[in-house]
Design a protein around this motif. Structure first.
Motif, mmCIF file in Angstrom:
data_model
loop_
_atom_site.group_PDB
_atom_site.id
_atom_site.type_symbol
_atom_site.label_atom_id
_atom_site.label_comp_id
_atom_site.label_asym_id
_atom_site.label_seq_id
_atom_site.Cartn_x
_atom_site.Cartn_y
_atom_site.Cartn_z
ATOM 1 N N TYR A 1 49.142 39.860 34.297
ATOM 2 C CA TYR A 1 49.434 41.290 34.352
ATOM 3 C C TYR A 1 48.364 42.072 35.098
ATOM 4 O O TYR A 1 48.625 43.121 35.635
ATOM 5 C CB TYR A 1 49.587 41.864 32.940
ATOM 6 C CG TYR A 1 50.869 41.474 32.289
ATOM 7 C CD1 TYR A 1 50.876 40.695 31.145
ATOM 8 C CD2 TYR A 1 52.086 41.865 32.824
ATOM 9 C CE1 TYR A 1 52.059 40.326 30.538
ATOM 10 C CE2 TYR A 1 53.269 41.500 32.215
ATOM 11 C CZ TYR A 1 53.255 40.732 31.088
ATOM 12 O OH TYR A 1 54.434 40.369 30.495
ATOM 13 N N ILE A 2 47.124 41.595 35.102
ATOM 14 C CA ILE A 2 46.031 42.306 35.748
ATOM 15 C C ILE A 2 45.867 41.781 37.168
ATOM 16 O O ILE A 2 45.776 40.589 37.389
ATOM 17 C CB ILE A 2 44.721 42.124 34.961
ATOM 18 C CG1 ILE A 2 44.873 42.726 33.565
ATOM 19 C CG2 ILE A 2 43.556 42.752 35.701
ATOM 20 C CD1 ILE A 2 43.702 42.466 32.661
ATOM 21 N N MET A 3 45.843 42.716 38.117
ATOM 22 C CA MET A 3 45.610 42.342 39.509
ATOM 23 C C MET A 3 44.366 43.061 39.999
ATOM 24 O O MET A 3 44.153 44.229 39.678
ATOM 25 C CB MET A 3 46.802 42.739 40.384
ATOM 26 C CG MET A 3 48.029 41.915 40.152
ATOM 27 S SD MET A 3 49.402 42.370 41.235
ATOM 28 C CE MET A 3 48.741 41.996 42.835
ATOM 29 N N ASN A 4 43.561 42.354 40.758
ATOM 30 C CA ASN A 4 42.359 42.939 41.328
ATOM 31 C C ASN A 4 42.546 43.172 42.813
ATOM 32 O O ASN A 4 43.297 42.458 43.479
ATOM 33 C CB ASN A 4 41.155 42.029 41.091
ATOM 34 C CG ASN A 4 40.806 41.939 39.629
ATOM 35 O OD1 ASN A 4 41.028 42.877 38.868
ATOM 36 N ND2 ASN A 4 40.269 40.818 39.212
ATOM 37 N N CYS A 5 41.829 44.160 43.326
ATOM 38 C CA CYS A 5 41.896 44.523 44.736
ATOM 39 C C CYS A 5 41.432 43.361 45.616
ATOM 40 O O CYS A 5 40.400 42.744 45.346
ATOM 41 C CB CYS A 5 41.028 45.756 44.979
ATOM 42 S SG CYS A 5 40.988 46.295 46.700
ATOM 43 N N TRP A 6 42.184 43.074 46.636
ATOM 44 C CA TRP A 6 41.860 42.010 47.585
ATOM 45 C C TRP A 6 40.539 42.312 48.291
ATOM 46 O O TRP A 6 39.773 41.424 48.617
ATOM 47 C CB TRP A 6 42.997 41.901 48.600
ATOM 48 C CG TRP A 6 42.750 40.941 49.697
ATOM 49 C CD1 TRP A 6 42.237 41.219 50.935
ATOM 50 C CD2 TRP A 6 42.989 39.540 49.680
ATOM 51 N NE1 TRP A 6 42.159 40.083 51.687
ATOM 52 C CE2 TRP A 6 42.614 39.024 50.931
ATOM 53 C CE3 TRP A 6 43.495 38.670 48.725
ATOM 54 C CZ2 TRP A 6 42.723 37.681 51.260
ATOM 55 C CZ3 TRP A 6 43.608 37.323 49.060
ATOM 56 C CH2 TRP A 6 43.221 36.851 50.312
ATOM 57 N N HIS A 7 40.257 43.574 48.532
ATOM 58 C CA HIS A 7 39.097 43.970 49.333
ATOM 59 C C HIS A 7 37.804 44.108 48.539
ATOM 60 O O HIS A 7 36.754 43.672 49.005
ATOM 61 C CB HIS A 7 39.390 45.283 50.068
ATOM 62 C CG HIS A 7 40.545 45.164 50.991
ATOM 63 N ND1 HIS A 7 40.482 44.467 52.175
ATOM 64 C CD2 HIS A 7 41.814 45.627 50.886
ATOM 65 C CE1 HIS A 7 41.662 44.503 52.771
ATOM 66 N NE2 HIS A 7 42.485 45.203 52.009
ATOM 67 N N CYS A 8 37.868 44.722 47.350
ATOM 68 C CA CYS A 8 36.617 44.971 46.617
ATOM 69 C C CYS A 8 36.572 44.339 45.228
ATOM 70 O O CYS A 8 35.537 44.355 44.585
ATOM 71 C CB CYS A 8 36.355 46.477 46.521
ATOM 72 S SG CYS A 8 37.470 47.361 45.398
ATOM 73 N N GLY A 9 37.695 43.796 44.736
ATOM 74 C CA GLY A 9 37.718 43.101 43.452
ATOM 75 C C GLY A 9 37.919 43.987 42.231
ATOM 76 O O GLY A 9 37.952 43.495 41.112
ATOM 77 N N THR A 10 38.062 45.296 42.424
ATOM 78 C CA THR A 10 38.267 46.226 41.320
ATOM 79 C C THR A 10 39.690 46.089 40.771
ATOM 80 O O THR A 10 40.624 45.838 41.524
ATOM 81 C CB THR A 10 38.049 47.679 41.803
ATOM 82 O OG1 THR A 10 36.729 47.778 42.340
ATOM 83 C CG2 THR A 10 38.219 48.681 40.682
ATOM 84 N N GLU A 11 39.847 46.253 39.453
ATOM 85 C CA GLU A 11 41.177 46.184 38.851
ATOM 86 C C GLU A 11 42.070 47.286 39.414
ATOM 87 O O GLU A 11 41.676 48.452 39.470
ATOM 88 C CB GLU A 11 41.081 46.320 37.334
ATOM 89 C CG GLU A 11 42.405 46.143 36.632
ATOM 90 C CD GLU A 11 42.273 46.189 35.117
ATOM 91 O OE1 GLU A 11 43.245 46.620 34.477
ATOM 92 O OE2 GLU A 11 41.212 45.796 34.592
ATOM 93 N N LEU A 12 43.288 46.908 39.828
ATOM 94 C CA LEU A 12 44.227 47.861 40.410
ATOM 95 C C LEU A 12 44.899 48.696 39.328
ATOM 96 O O LEU A 12 45.068 48.255 38.197
ATOM 97 C CB LEU A 12 45.295 47.124 41.224
ATOM 98 C CG LEU A 12 44.776 46.371 42.445
ATOM 99 C CD1 LEU A 12 45.885 45.532 43.053
ATOM 100 C CD2 LEU A 12 44.184 47.325 43.471
ATOM 101 N N ILE A 13 45.299 49.903 39.706
ATOM 102 C CA ILE A 13 45.983 50.824 38.801
ATOM 103 C C ILE A 13 47.450 50.879 39.190
ATOM 104 O O ILE A 13 47.788 51.062 40.367
ATOM 105 C CB ILE A 13 45.373 52.234 38.896
ATOM 106 C CG1 ILE A 13 43.922 52.192 38.439
ATOM 107 C CG2 ILE A 13 46.178 53.231 38.062
ATOM 108 C CD1 ILE A 13 43.179 53.483 38.677
ATOM 109 N N TRP A 14 48.334 50.719 38.179
ATOM 110 C CA TRP A 14 49.773 50.811 38.421
ATOM 111 C C TRP A 14 50.130 52.254 38.738
ATOM 112 O O TRP A 14 49.712 53.177 38.040
ATOM 113 C CB TRP A 14 50.536 50.334 37.189
ATOM 114 C CG TRP A 14 52.009 50.532 37.283
ATOM 115 C CD1 TRP A 14 52.901 49.733 37.945
ATOM 116 C CD2 TRP A 14 52.778 51.586 36.710
ATOM 117 N NE1 TRP A 14 54.162 50.228 37.806
ATOM 118 C CE2 TRP A 14 54.114 51.382 37.057
ATOM 119 C CE3 TRP A 14 52.455 52.693 35.943
ATOM 120 C CZ2 TRP A 14 55.125 52.230 36.659
ATOM 121 C CZ3 TRP A 14 53.463 53.550 35.546
ATOM 122 C CH2 TRP A 14 54.783 53.299 35.910
#
Length: 70
Positions: free
Chosen positions: A18-31
């Motif tokens: 369920y948790i996805m991280n940003c490809w570029h910086c690794g930060t957790e993405l917000i839905w």
């Protein structure tokens, strides 16, 4: 044109992701939101928009129609 609300069960292999991280910086993405694109696309039923609060990247995730077939 009305939009459908989807309630679906993910396949077990996807349930823990369920948790996805940003490809570029690794930060957790917000839905952001989900869009019903079933009528606009032959292959996909839903488009999910995610964003990164750190680098402001935008991610589009397309869910195939096969996830809604019985």
């Amino acid at each position: 044109v009305g939009r459908r609300a989807y309630v679906y069960r993910l396949e077990p292999k996807f349930q823990a992701q369920y948790i996805m991280n940003c490809w570029h910086c690794g930060t957790e993405l917000i839905w952001g939101n989900d869009h019903d694109i079933e009528e606009e696309s032959e292959e996909y039923a839903m488009l999910t928009i995610l964003s990164c609060p750190m680098c402001e990247a935008l991610v589009e995730v397309y869910l195939p129609k096969k996830h809604f077939e019985e």
